[in-house]
Design an enzyme around this catalytic site. Sequence first.
Site, short mmCIF file in Angstrom:
data_model
loop_
_atom_site.label_atom_id
_atom_site.label_comp_id
_atom_site.label_asym_id
_atom_site.label_seq_id
_atom_site.Cartn_x
_atom_site.Cartn_y
_atom_site.Cartn_z
CB SER A 1 -14.77 67.56 -57.09
OG SER A 1 -13.83 68.29 -57.66
CD GLU B 1 -25.80 47.71 -28.85
OE1 GLU B 1 -26.73 48.13 -28.41
OE2 GLU B 1 -24.74 48.33 -28.99
CG LEU C 1 -12.43 65.56 -60.92
CD1 LEU C 1 -12.36 65.38 -59.43
CD2 LEU C 1 -11.54 64.56 -61.65
CB SER C 2 -15.05 71.39 -59.91
OG SER C 2 -14.55 71.37 -58.66
N GLY D 1 -11.51 71.54 -58.35
CA GLY D 1 -11.36 71.99 -56.99
C GLY D 1 -11.00 70.95 -55.82
CB ILE D 2 -9.53 71.16 -52.46
CG1 ILE D 2 -8.78 70.18 -51.59
CG2 ILE D 2 -10.41 71.79 -51.62
CD1 ILE D 2 -7.76 70.97 -50.62
CE LYS E 1 -27.71 49.62 -25.07
NZ LYS E 1 -27.53 49.78 -26.51
CE LYS F 1 -18.49 57.87 -29.05
NZ LYS F 1 -19.63 57.00 -29.98
CE1 TYR G 1 -25.02 59.31 -26.46
CE2 TYR G 1 -26.46 58.41 -24.98
CZ TYR G 1 -25.14 58.63 -25.40
OH TYR G 1 -24.42 57.36 -25.04
CB CYS H 1 -23.44 49.31 -26.20
SG CYS H 1 -22.69 50.70 -27.05
#
Length: 533
Positions: free
Chosen positions: A293, A47, A287-288, A290-291, A116, A184, A122, A152
Amino acid sequence: MNKTQSPMRITMAQINPVVGDIAGNAKQIISVCNQHADESDLIIFPELVLSGYQPEDLILNNNFINQCQKHAQHIAIKCKNSPAIIIGSPWSNDRNERQNCAIFIHEGEIKHIIPKRELPNYGVFDEKRVFTSGDFSTPIDYMGHKLGIGICEDFWFSDVVQNLKNNGANLLISINGSPFDTHKPQKRLDVMRERVAETNLPLLYINQIGGQDETVYDGGSFSLHDNGDLADHFMFFYDHVETIQFPFSGVMTHTPPAKNQLIYNALKTSLHDYVTKNNFPGVLLGLSGGIDSALSAVIAVDALGADKVHCVMMPSQYTSQESLDDAKILAENLGCKYEVLDIQPAMNAYHTMLPNLSDIALENIQSRARGMTLMALSNTNGKMVLSTGNKSEMAIGYATLYGDMCGGFNALKDVYKTKVYELSRWRNEQEFVMPENIIIRAPSAELRPDQTDQDSLPDYNILDTILYKLIEEKQSITNIVECGFDIDTVTRINTLLTRAEYKRHQSPPGVKISTCAFGMERRMPMTNGFDNT
């Protein structure tokens, strides 16, 4: 197949167009046609492949429509000696109405233009704003076959395919720009099987791939026998051009990739395409240790290559040695550029300039000093700042405007914190890159002594479940409390979600993976007095 029908070789071109790059998309189309001319009788593209999908308000520009029509004519001439092709393109009809069309090209001419009919309005879609709906179409005669072509959303409606069936179609062809979310892939297959069951006709479903701003397209094109059995299924998140024989032969079983693999590939594809399609030389991020970053850095390296990723650790007096060590190990494992820039000189300057700040202001200044540092580096080297906040934080405003929220894109914007942990563990199972300590340690913003996220937030399993019910399921506080949650906790989270709307309006774009992502899919007023009890 009756005696007037010939076997037909059909090439399905699951490719990655660029919105607005009409000439470049035309070149892609012509290249596929040239490469497959000798092995195919019909080549099908997704499409709006010529304009890229979604073009949004570009459709309202007359010059944009004119260029699409001009390049469609150019494709027809260039592909004169190729098999017939079906492309998607915007088109202006004889009443100057803009329509989303399937263009059937053969022997150097545009033979048919099919608009179409069903325009989605939505979620991420806003097609009724820019397009005019078409009437029911009739099948196209080609090689003794009657091709029932839809675009589609058309094939999500029974009356469209029934009309094609009643007018003699013997093959249904659906060209798509269907964005990814976690539900999806299976939903498409289920709905298309419903259309096949209603008509007893075989079906081809061709979808595009690639990232476009906050949406990402996963491909996953397929073909179905007239009894709904799967004849072929293409890969997710990869260019895939393949020629199949119609009538279809054989039946395949298809086991889709695990959900975490699909999500990870969606994040990786979206970041790659946002960076490359906008011509950034790479990304840089804080980059800290932590998870969030850490996962963002891993996705960036997987998407772009280590040479295009620049990680910066910006410690303050509250940054632990543990964080410093984990960030360094991760960067070494990834092989990307890494440097440490102490923000204490900036903090000292702020303390001198603003000596009487509140505790929360002092915390936020740390984040803003880091944001300013990253943006200054971005101005210098041209790389895009990658924001690293997750959906849980974006939902309740647990983030600092002009601090950790600054950046050009956020790969984790639609990923809840609990899913961040899941994806991190999944990625480490494929290849160990993230130090285990990053995954198992208590999350902390490290903006004050001994701080953890759970000092001010519920456990993330509770928080994310409540947020999911508020956002994706749109439940009331009363409904959620009836599920067994504490009323004070639910009320507080709902209040935080509402109050943080103004922050989300100023946050960078990020890839959509859920059924209700912040941004195009969830548009709430910033001034909001609604009582959700």
